[in-house]
Design a protein around this motif. Sequence first.
Motif, PDB file in Angstrom:
ATOM      1  N   VAL A 244      78.908  75.886  29.188  1.00 48.48           N
ATOM      2  CA  VAL A 244      79.699  77.061  29.578  1.00 48.48           C
ATOM      3  C   VAL A 244      78.908  78.334  29.323  1.00 48.48           C
ATOM      4  CG1 VAL A 244      81.778  78.408  29.072  1.00 48.48           C
ATOM      5  CG2 VAL A 244      81.919  75.917  29.223  1.00 48.48           C
ATOM      6  N   ALA A 245      78.268  78.409  28.144  1.00 52.83           N
ATOM      7  CA  ALA A 245      77.493  79.604  27.788  1.00 52.83           C
ATOM      8  C   ALA A 245      76.288  79.786  28.698  1.00 52.83           C
ATOM      9  CB  ALA A 245      77.051  79.498  26.331  1.00 52.83           C
ATOM     10  N   LEU A 246      75.570  78.710  28.974  1.00 57.46           N
ATOM     11  CA  LEU A 246      74.365  78.803  29.802  1.00 57.46           C
ATOM     12  C   LEU A 246      74.692  79.207  31.230  1.00 57.46           C
ATOM     13  CD1 LEU A 246      72.428  75.671  28.508  1.00 57.46           C
ATOM     14  CD2 LEU A 246      71.754  78.064  28.237  1.00 57.46           C
ATOM     15  N   GLU A 247      75.809  78.721  31.744  1.00 57.47           N
ATOM     16  CA  GLU A 247      76.220  79.116  33.091  1.00 57.47           C
ATOM     17  C   GLU A 247      76.319  80.628  33.202  1.00 57.47           C
ATOM     18  OE1 GLU A 247      80.305  79.577  35.535  1.00 57.47           O
ATOM     19  OE2 GLU A 247      80.232  77.988  34.015  1.00 57.47           O
ATOM     20  N   GLY A 248      76.895  81.272  32.172  1.00 54.81           N
ATOM     21  CA  GLY A 248      77.056  82.725  32.213  1.00 54.81           C
ATOM     22  C   GLY A 248      75.768  83.470  31.929  1.00 54.81           C
ATOM     23  N   ILE A 249      75.020  83.039  30.909  1.00 57.08           N
ATOM     24  CA  ILE A 249      73.797  83.760  30.525  1.00 57.08           C
ATOM     25  C   ILE A 249      72.745  83.677  31.629  1.00 57.08           C
ATOM     26  CG2 ILE A 249      71.943  83.862  28.812  1.00 57.08           C
ATOM     27  CD1 ILE A 249      73.907  82.759  26.759  1.00 57.08           C
ATOM     28  N   LEU A 250      72.725  82.574  32.394  1.00 55.66           N
ATOM     29  CA  LEU A 250      71.757  82.440  33.494  1.00 55.66           C
ATOM     30  C   LEU A 250      72.018  83.422  34.625  1.00 55.66           C
ATOM     31  CD1 LEU A 250      71.457  78.542  33.676  1.00 55.66           C
ATOM     32  CD2 LEU A 250      69.613  80.138  33.122  1.00 55.66           C
ATOM     33  N   GLN A 251      73.128  84.147  34.554  1.00 50.80           N
ATOM     34  CA  GLN A 251      73.420  85.168  35.561  1.00 50.80           C
ATOM     35  C   GLN A 251      73.060  86.568  35.070  1.00 50.80           C
ATOM     36  OE1 GLN A 251      77.421  84.694  37.282  1.00 50.80           O
ATOM     37  NE2 GLN A 251      77.470  82.596  36.478  1.00 50.80           N
ATOM     38  N   ALA A 252      72.435  86.638  33.900  1.00 47.99           N
ATOM     39  CA  ALA A 252      72.053  87.938  33.331  1.00 47.99           C
ATOM     40  C   ALA A 252      70.976  88.606  34.179  1.00 47.99           C
ATOM     41  CB  ALA A 252      71.565  87.746  31.904  1.00 47.99           C
ATOM     42  N   GLU A 253      70.837  89.926  33.997  1.00 51.11           N
ATOM     43  CA  GLU A 253      69.820  90.664  34.739  1.00 51.11           C
ATOM     44  C   GLU A 253      68.600  90.960  33.873  1.00 51.11           C
ATOM     45  OE1 GLU A 253      71.634  94.151  36.328  1.00 51.11           O
ATOM     46  OE2 GLU A 253      72.998  93.045  37.652  1.00 51.11           O
ATOM     47  N   ASN A 254      68.698  90.667  32.605  1.00 54.39           N
ATOM     48  CA  ASN A 254      67.600  90.903  31.683  1.00 54.39           C
ATOM     49  C   ASN A 254      66.551  89.802  31.852  1.00 54.39           C
ATOM     50  OD1 ASN A 254      66.078  90.621  29.106  1.00 54.39           O
ATOM     51  ND2 ASN A 254      67.332  92.389  28.496  1.00 54.39           N
ATOM     52  N   GLU A 255      65.329  90.201  32.164  1.00 53.33           N
ATOM     53  CA  GLU A 255      64.272  89.226  32.434  1.00 53.33           C
ATOM     54  C   GLU A 255      63.978  88.356  31.226  1.00 53.33           C
ATOM     55  OE1 GLU A 255      59.525  89.348  33.490  1.00 53.33           O
ATOM     56  OE2 GLU A 255      60.826  90.861  34.390  1.00 53.33           O
ATOM     57  N   ARG A 256      63.960  88.978  30.044  1.00 48.03           N
ATOM     58  CA  ARG A 256      63.675  88.202  28.830  1.00 48.03           C
ATOM     59  C   ARG A 256      64.758  87.181  28.565  1.00 48.03           C
ATOM     60  NH1 ARG A 256      64.530  88.581  23.199  1.00 48.03           N
ATOM     61  NH2 ARG A 256      65.991  90.318  23.467  1.00 48.03           N
ATOM     62  N   MET A 257      66.027  87.566  28.783  1.00 48.30           N
ATOM     63  CA  MET A 257      67.129  86.628  28.575  1.00 48.30           C
ATOM     64  C   MET A 257      67.071  85.476  29.581  1.00 48.30           C
ATOM     65  SD  MET A 257      68.885  87.382  26.010  1.00 48.30           S
ATOM     66  CE  MET A 257      67.386  88.041  25.268  1.00 48.30           C
ATOM     67  N   LEU A 258      66.717  85.805  30.836  1.00 51.50           N
ATOM     68  CA  LEU A 258      66.635  84.753  31.848  1.00 51.50           C
ATOM     69  C   LEU A 258      65.572  83.722  31.503  1.00 51.50           C
ATOM     70  CD1 LEU A 258      67.017  86.705  35.237  1.00 51.50           C
ATOM     71  CD2 LEU A 258      68.648  85.131  34.201  1.00 51.50           C
ATOM     72  N   ASN A 259      64.408  84.207  31.064  1.00 51.11           N
ATOM     73  CA  ASN A 259      63.334  83.278  30.702  1.00 51.11           C
ATOM     74  C   ASN A 259      63.751  82.381  29.543  1.00 51.11           C
ATOM     75  OD1 ASN A 259      61.652  84.312  32.688  1.00 51.11           O
ATOM     76  ND2 ASN A 259      60.713  85.814  31.309  1.00 51.11           N
ATOM     77  N   LEU A 260      64.388  82.995  28.540  1.00 54.88           N
ATOM     78  CA  LEU A 260      64.823  82.234  27.381  1.00 54.88           C
ATOM     79  C   LEU A 260      65.936  81.254  27.754  1.00 54.88           C
ATOM     80  CD1 LEU A 260      64.558  81.745  24.377  1.00 54.88           C
ATOM     81  CD2 LEU A 260      66.142  83.661  23.951  1.00 54.88           C
ATOM     82  N   ALA A 261      66.884  81.698  28.586  1.00 54.86           N
ATOM     83  CA  ALA A 261      67.979  80.832  29.011  1.00 54.86           C
ATOM     84  C   ALA A 261      67.467  79.660  29.846  1.00 54.86           C
ATOM     85  CB  ALA A 261      69.006  81.634  29.809  1.00 54.86           C
ATOM     86  N   GLY A 262      66.471  79.924  30.688  1.00 51.34           N
ATOM     87  CA  GLY A 262      65.885  78.853  31.492  1.00 51.34           C
ATOM     88  C   GLY A 262      65.241  77.786  30.619  1.00 51.34           C
ATOM     89  N   ASP A 263      64.522  78.241  29.580  1.00 57.15           N
ATOM     90  CA  ASP A 263      63.866  77.286  28.679  1.00 57.15           C
ATOM     91  C   ASP A 263      64.897  76.456  27.910  1.00 57.15           C
ATOM     92  OD1 ASP A 263      61.404  78.209  29.477  1.00 57.15           O
ATOM     93  OD2 ASP A 263      61.191  79.619  27.809  1.00 57.15           O
ATOM     94  N   VAL A 264      65.969  77.095  27.441  1.00 61.52           N
ATOM     95  CA  VAL A 264      66.990  76.375  26.683  1.00 61.52           C
ATOM     96  C   VAL A 264      67.723  75.371  27.588  1.00 61.52           C
ATOM     97  CG1 VAL A 264      69.173  76.620  25.427  1.00 61.52           C
ATOM     98  CG2 VAL A 264      67.297  78.227  24.997  1.00 61.52           C
ATOM     99  N   THR A 265      67.997  75.774  28.823  1.00 66.87           N
ATOM    100  CA  THR A 265      68.656  74.853  29.762  1.00 66.87           C
ATOM    101  C   THR A 265      67.801  73.621  30.005  1.00 66.87           C
ATOM    102  OG1 THR A 265      69.693  76.757  30.865  1.00 66.87           O
ATOM    103  CG2 THR A 265      69.706  74.654  32.046  1.00 66.87           C
ATOM    104  N   LEU A 266      66.505  73.851  30.204  1.00 68.09           N
ATOM    105  CA  LEU A 266      65.594  72.727  30.414  1.00 68.09           C
ATOM    106  C   LEU A 266      65.555  71.831  29.174  1.00 68.09           C
ATOM    107  CD1 LEU A 266      63.468  71.220  32.026  1.00 68.09           C
ATOM    108  CD2 LEU A 266      61.769  72.898  31.255  1.00 68.09           C
ATOM    109  N   GLN A 267      65.520  72.460  27.995  1.00 70.51           N
ATOM    110  CA  GLN A 267      65.505  71.705  26.741  1.00 70.51           C
ATOM    111  C   GLN A 267      66.763  70.841  26.609  1.00 70.51           C
ATOM    112  OE1 GLN A 267      65.408  74.312  23.347  1.00 70.51           O
ATOM    113  NE2 GLN A 267      65.089  72.646  21.869  1.00 70.51           N
ATOM    114  N   LEU A 268      67.916  71.390  27.036  1.00 71.95           N
ATOM    115  CA  LEU A 268      69.179  70.658  26.913  1.00 71.95           C
ATOM    116  C   LEU A 268      69.245  69.475  27.877  1.00 71.95           C
ATOM    117  CD1 LEU A 268      72.064  70.303  25.861  1.00 71.95           C
ATOM    118  CD2 LEU A 268      72.814  71.982  27.557  1.00 71.95           C
ATOM    119  N   VAL A 269      68.903  69.697  29.144  1.00 74.02           N
ATOM    120  CA  VAL A 269      69.034  68.613  30.119  1.00 74.02           C
ATOM    121  C   VAL A 269      68.056  67.478  29.821  1.00 74.02           C
ATOM    122  CG1 VAL A 269      69.957  70.123  31.923  1.00 74.02           C
ATOM    123  CG2 VAL A 269      67.496  69.744  31.796  1.00 74.02           C
TER     124      VAL A 269
END
Length: 890
Positions: free
Chosen positions: A85-110
């Motif tokens: 639920v959290a990743l779905e929302g954070i992946l829509q952020a406009e902050n480049e640093r947050m997007l990169n970090l969220a992408g890495d965490v999503t990959l780590q989770l899956v």
Amino acid sequence: MGSSSKAGKGRKCELSDYILILQRRLHEALSLGIKFCGNKMRKWQCMDAEIQAHALKTMAAFINCLSFSLLQHPLIKDSIFDMLVALEGILQAENERMLNLAGDVTLQLVKSLGKSICQYPMLEVIISLSHLLSLCRLPVAISSAVALNYILTNLGPVRGKSHEEVWNVLKKAGTVGNLILAFQDSEDRFQSPEYFTEMTSLLKTILWRWPLSRYHVWNNTRLLAKLGDNCANPDTSVVVSVLELFSVLALCGNGAVKLLERKELLFQVVQSMGKMRDYSVRVKALTLLQRLTGSAKGCTMVTTSYCEPVIRGIIDAMGEWRSSNSKKIPTDQMALVMEACRSALLTCWAGNHHSCFWNHDIHVILLNIILGNCSTIYLTHLAPSSQELIARVNDYVTNARPYVWDILGNLVVRYEEDFLPRARGNLCYLNLLISCACSVAADLMQKCCNSSSSYTSELEPVLRAVSLMVFSSSKYIQRQARHCLSDMVGPFGDAYLKCILASLQLNATGQVSLLSESLRAVNNLMSLACYSTLPLYQKLIVNSEGIKILSGIIKMCLNSDIHVSRSSVASHLRSSSDGKTCCWSHVEDWEGEDILLFYSLQTLSQLIEFSNLSCNHHKLTSGEIVICTMCEHCESQDLINILQYISSNIFGSGPQWYSAHILSFFGFYGFPSKIGRKMERALHEDVLADLELLLSNGQSLTVHGAILAARCPYLLPPKESFQKEKTWGDGSSKEQESRKDKGRSRHEVRMSDRVDSGALKKILEYVYTGFIHVDDDLVKPLKVLAKCCGLRSLSDMLHRKLPKWGTSSPSCIFNGALEPTGHLLSDVILEARAAEGMIWSCTLCQSSSPHKHAHKIVLYSGSDYLRALFQSGMHDRSSKFLLAGKRWLN
């Protein structure tokens, strides 16, 4: 938030204090952003970068401590739901640093979830990741592509509703469109090899699992050009990824054609097969070649442009077998050999590439793969005995062997009747291959007879190769294979024959299902087909009720609608990685989807002349067979009706040809059809006839030039003999106007005094209907006339030649009348309403309206409705009948 206190059924172990601390921190961090919406759905609603960063860090720490056993714990499962639920929302952020970090965490989770991904709601995450794919200059694009690919790959076998649901989400998110934009809009200098390969890998996964996505790729010429350019990339990983992507795209028949139309791309694929390229590149190029040559059209397009380099590439790859001195070759070499063998199955299509294979010594390659290193055989020029061949084959087991038998069968079955092989010294390699196949087949047949069915899968490909040899068009190969097989089965021939007849008897009576024992039944029928070519066993099979058994199996197949294709019984032709094909046509084997039917008919074709069923006293009335009174209550009536049904309905060309071949023993020749029965009345009516054939005995026959132009142009008079008419602007002529109400004139054609009148009438009947009955005394003159008239199929049936493998069954069609030969004979124009802005030109007249020059007799005979119109007395315009409107041409 999800409940975290349930000690559910799925608990595998107790959680450590450390895991509990991390879980509590995760719960606290996620609670800062996850809130209930108005629809009672939980969503991440915090846009604060610091809170997002804190949540992502706690997620990363928690994921690092997960193991497979912990994934089954209810508390862990609830936490994973919250993280999604959290990743779905954070992946829509406009902050480049947050997007990169969220992408890495999503990959780590899956990656941590693995196959258990299918237990969680991933659709919203798929949408969020899809939107990031086009951000080609950000690291998040790569992590998003990898994560999304991992999700789609591990969703399991999505089918039915769930399959459609995922595809709808991908469409909603524009996933394919975003990937296309990522390839098209990014400059090469911004694309790292990692970025390119991950994007192509994701696109490949989508194309493989959802065929509807393929259109968007193969219909984009700019994208294909961009991807094709990378076939020449110096980075091997990039080339491999492109070839893999094209291989999946070519699962679509339209996609394969689009790739083949790009000559520069085809050139790069052929180059990738070269001996100097990396093993991985050569393997993928060969895989793509298999897809591109999956139809006769595709094979022709490839071999027309690059026959020599393609065959050389296949032969070189197959030749890697002999570059290894050990029995077990390295894995990468083995993969290359296997793909080359699969690629060589393009020999199933006719073409000049067959001779090219022989010119490149395919026989030597095949012997090496079957027998191991054959250098001692080549040096001594002495052929081993059958027992030595069997021993070497059994000693040199390889997964490539079934493909070798298929390749050999495909090559030998298409030789011309007068073929003679080349020999090197005292050794003929083709004879050695034939001897090897017959020896192995006989050995396996004996084993199947004496033991369980453990050898049935191994027997099928080699037995099929032998059956193709004994039924080859080449007299030499036929004779050689039949002689070799007869010698090999001699010691146990009678016993094995009784065994297969007893087994087939159970199939014919329904005691053993043809479907549940399809492989065994196919092997038995192929074995019986081979036996039926050996004179020693033909009468024995007939006396053992072989024809009755075969007729029973044919009836069983037709009445129970049993369809068995070769790919369903030949295990080496099935692969879970092949993917789902779409949009392919004209790709079925000559046997069609009915190999049980095919082999039954093929065997019957060899036995029918030794039975008491053959009779030539039947008649043909209005296209229907009338059984003679002596045969009304015997087996022949049922058999003839069955054969007529098969030859006139939608079956493979092979079953149709063999049905027609067997019918020739009853005096029937050709292929009955509905249109043929309709056209028969035109032969017996004088209406619209424009040619008169004058015979030496004073008789004359009135016929229609348009029908002769379509079906037998040899009977037409020279083109110059037709009166040339000056055409006016409306498509009419002065002479047409003058004879408008005077009837039609007829061109007289005087036939040679050597033309038998009865034979000519039968030729005309065949031309009009496609199916005739011929009395014994008329067969000889009809053979001569059929050959002179260029009616090859009728001539072959009259001579009772075995059907030539791969030949399409002739259809009673009249499209040839629309070709240039029939243009001068056109007597009606079919006209349609022109669409707005449409420009129309015609090479025959000056009319600017959309139209087609046609022939009244074809329309008159083929359609009862049009027949009524022509007979209604309606006036036509300028001696041309006008059919206006979308009803006819639009």
